[in-house]
Design a protein around this motif. Sequence first.
Motif, PDB file in Angstrom:
ATOM      1  N   GLY A  45      24.811  65.642  47.899  1.00 38.83           N
ATOM      2  CA  GLY A  45      24.928  64.532  49.244  1.00 38.83           C
ATOM      3  C   GLY A  45      24.306  64.300  49.529  1.00 38.83           C
ATOM      4  N   LEU A  46      22.820  64.256  49.181  1.00 34.75           N
ATOM      5  CA  LEU A  46      21.723  63.597  50.244  1.00 34.75           C
ATOM      6  C   LEU A  46      22.527  61.749  49.371  1.00 34.75           C
ATOM      7  N   ILE A  47      22.674  61.346  48.650  1.00 33.88           N
ATOM      8  CA  ILE A  47      22.916  60.096  48.441  1.00 33.88           C
ATOM      9  C   ILE A  47      24.473  59.574  48.679  1.00 33.88           C
ATOM     10  N   ASP A  48      24.844  59.032  49.274  1.00 36.16           N
ATOM     11  CA  ASP A  48      26.313  58.621  49.360  1.00 36.16           C
ATOM     12  C   ASP A  48      27.035  57.497  47.908  1.00 36.16           C
ATOM     13  N   TYR A  49      26.794  58.055  47.263  1.00 35.99           N
ATOM     14  CA  TYR A  49      27.248  57.007  45.703  1.00 35.99           C
ATOM     15  C   TYR A  49      28.664  56.506  46.026  1.00 35.99           C
ATOM     16  N   LYS A  50      29.014  57.022  46.335  1.00 33.03           N
ATOM     17  CA  LYS A  50      30.841  56.121  46.777  1.00 33.03           C
ATOM     18  C   LYS A  50      30.257  54.705  47.908  1.00 33.03           C
ATOM     19  N   LYS A  51      29.189  54.807  48.187  1.00 36.04           N
ATOM     20  CA  LYS A  51      28.843  53.585  48.850  1.00 36.04           C
ATOM     21  C   LYS A  51      28.508  52.469  48.123  1.00 36.04           C
ATOM     22  N   TYR A  52      27.643  52.727  47.255  1.00 36.43           N
ATOM     23  CA  TYR A  52      26.936  51.820  46.118  1.00 36.43           C
ATOM     24  C   TYR A  52      27.989  51.574  45.249  1.00 36.43           C
ATOM     25  N   VAL A  53      29.183  52.575  45.221  1.00 38.32           N
ATOM     26  CA  VAL A  53      30.363  52.207  43.957  1.00 38.32           C
ATOM     27  C   VAL A  53      31.183  50.840  44.989  1.00 38.32           C
ATOM     28  N   ARG A  54      31.378  51.153  45.893  1.00 37.13           N
ATOM     29  CA  ARG A  54      31.905  49.928  46.703  1.00 37.13           C
ATOM     30  C   ARG A  54      30.953  48.697  46.612  1.00 37.13           C
ATOM     31  N   ILE A  55      29.733  49.172  47.287  1.00 37.45           N
ATOM     32  CA  ILE A  55      28.831  47.635  46.809  1.00 37.45           C
ATOM     33  C   ILE A  55      29.469  46.748  45.721  1.00 37.45           C
ATOM     34  N   LEU A  56      28.962  47.792  44.813  1.00 41.23           N
ATOM     35  CA  LEU A  56      29.428  47.071  43.101  1.00 41.23           C
ATOM     36  C   LEU A  56      30.595  46.006  43.297  1.00 41.23           C
ATOM     37  N   LYS A  57      31.970  46.932  43.662  1.00 39.62           N
ATOM     38  CA  LYS A  57      33.013  46.642  43.783  1.00 39.62           C
ATOM     39  C   LYS A  57      33.271  45.071  44.605  1.00 39.62           C
ATOM     40  N   GLY A  58      32.429  45.318  45.810  1.00 41.57           N
ATOM     41  CA  GLY A  58      31.754  43.852  46.268  1.00 41.57           C
ATOM     42  C   GLY A  58      33.356  44.240  47.580  1.00 41.57           C
ATOM     43  N   GLU A  59      33.189  45.326  47.894  1.00 43.23           N
ATOM     44  CA  GLU A  59      33.860  45.915  49.210  1.00 43.23           C
ATOM     45  C   GLU A  59      33.022  46.189  50.209  1.00 43.23           C
TER      46      GLU A  59
END
Length: 140
Positions: free
Chosen positions: A27-41
């Motif tokens: 949980g140190l890295i919020d990977y969902k945040k980076y997935v949203r960034i890659l999707k443009g959200e």
Amino acid sequence: MKPGEFFTRMLWRVGPILLIVWAVRSGLIDYKKYVRILKGENQTPAEIQLEKVSDLLVSTYQRDRRLPEPFRLPYWLTDNPQAKAIGPAPHLDPFGSPLRLTKIPDGFVLTSDGPDKKPNTPDDVTRTVEGLEKLALQTP
């Protein structure tokens, strides 16, 4: 190749990958945040849900000239057929806590308690809508 050289080379190649996997799983890295960034959200799921619920509240106010009572918000959302488009449990935020409605003069504040599920903490997500009377004059 020296006896420990193979292990050292493998550790230098695989080590960073193992470190990243460990950081994501812990949980140190919020990977969902980076997935949203890659999707443009650029909005979190909680912000998206609060936006949809507040839009529904505004359209209801435009139609009926009143908002549901704050304590009735979960019941109102589960009974409202338009709220079913928001998701299977529109009264709950993405973290599993009920949404909170606070009425203010000529508006409302919609709040999600955030990941810690505790009210009034820095991770709370809020959406404030002001000028309901002005919005009510606009066509829905």
